[in-house]
Scaffold this active site. Sequence first.
Site, PDB file in Angstrom:
ATOM      1  N   ARG A  72      -2.549   6.112  -3.976  1.00 47.57           N
ATOM      2  CA  ARG A  72      -2.294   5.637  -2.588  1.00 47.57           C
ATOM      3  C   ARG A  72      -2.213   6.504  -1.339  1.00 47.57           C
ATOM      4  O   ARG A  72      -1.961   6.181  -0.393  1.00 47.57           O
ATOM      5  CB  ARG A  72      -1.006   4.685  -2.553  1.00 47.57           C
ATOM      6  CG  ARG A  72       0.310   5.308  -2.763  1.00 47.57           C
ATOM      7  CD  ARG A  72       1.353   4.585  -3.035  1.00 47.57           C
ATOM      8  NE  ARG A  72       2.464   5.350  -3.553  1.00 47.57           N
ATOM      9  CZ  ARG A  72       2.849   6.334  -4.378  1.00 47.57           C
ATOM     10  NH1 ARG A  72       2.082   6.060  -5.409  1.00 47.57           N
ATOM     11  NH2 ARG A  72       3.777   6.863  -4.584  1.00 47.57           N
ATOM     12  N   CYS A 189       8.317   2.249  -5.035  1.00 51.69           N
ATOM     13  CA  CYS A 189       7.138   2.012  -5.633  1.00 51.69           C
ATOM     14  C   CYS A 189       6.900   2.489  -6.772  1.00 51.69           C
ATOM     15  O   CYS A 189       6.315   1.484  -7.730  1.00 51.69           O
ATOM     16  CB  CYS A 189       6.008   2.795  -4.845  1.00 51.69           C
ATOM     17  SG  CYS A 189       5.699   2.147  -3.011  1.00 51.69           S
TER      18      CYS A 189
END
Length: 253
Positions: A72, A189
Amino acid sequence: MILSDDQLDRYARHIVLKEIGGEGQKKLLGARVVVIGAGGIGAAAIPYLAAAGIGAMAIIDDDRIELANLQRQPIFGTGDIGALKAETAKRRVAALNPDVAVEAIVARIGADNAPGLIAGADAVIDGSDNFATRLAVSDACTAARVPLVSAAIGQFQAQIGTFRGWTAEAPCYRCYVGDAFDAEDCDTCSELGVLGAMAGLAGCFAALEAVRAITGFGEDQTGRMHIFDGLKPAMRTIRIVKDPACRTCGTAR
């Protein structure tokens, strides 16, 4: 400021926009933006800010790049694993646009150093991962009268809002989340997961709002939280009201 021939060419697609134009581009070149966190949100916001011609940028992050970040954080590559995020991001910006004077600050921002780190900023993008940091940044931005663009992601959701708590009617970030948070209250996350493209969406949206705050194009988004649901997909916007009892910006303090 007179734009050079190279700048007229580099920023031509901005300049032909009547909402930005040459004067707006000059504002961008004269602006300083502080980006807090070079993680998923910062990794998307930073290159777009650099490409837009933000004249000065400070990147604040004390972490090193890990393999799990790359899903990401595409500003980094496999060969960057182990390197400092802020320093690596600085090199990427320098390669992308020599107009940008970029500073890498390898530090963890908090209540003690936030005022100094955001001093002189025209906008701040906060992509940090805990409420303690976000509240410290919000308090400092409110005190310094610096527009704060707050962006957060989780799983398939992104939230982006702009705050100007020093004004009479506008809320600060503390009005939105209150006081009862610390770093341990945040899901991460690594625990819940996140779709990598959601980080890109949030970071690009945050860069858009920082450019809006500097140039003034379009409608003012102060006090609006934009929430994007990637599962549907759909976006909704909620209006945040100023909390009179807010200990940072409230009228009842």
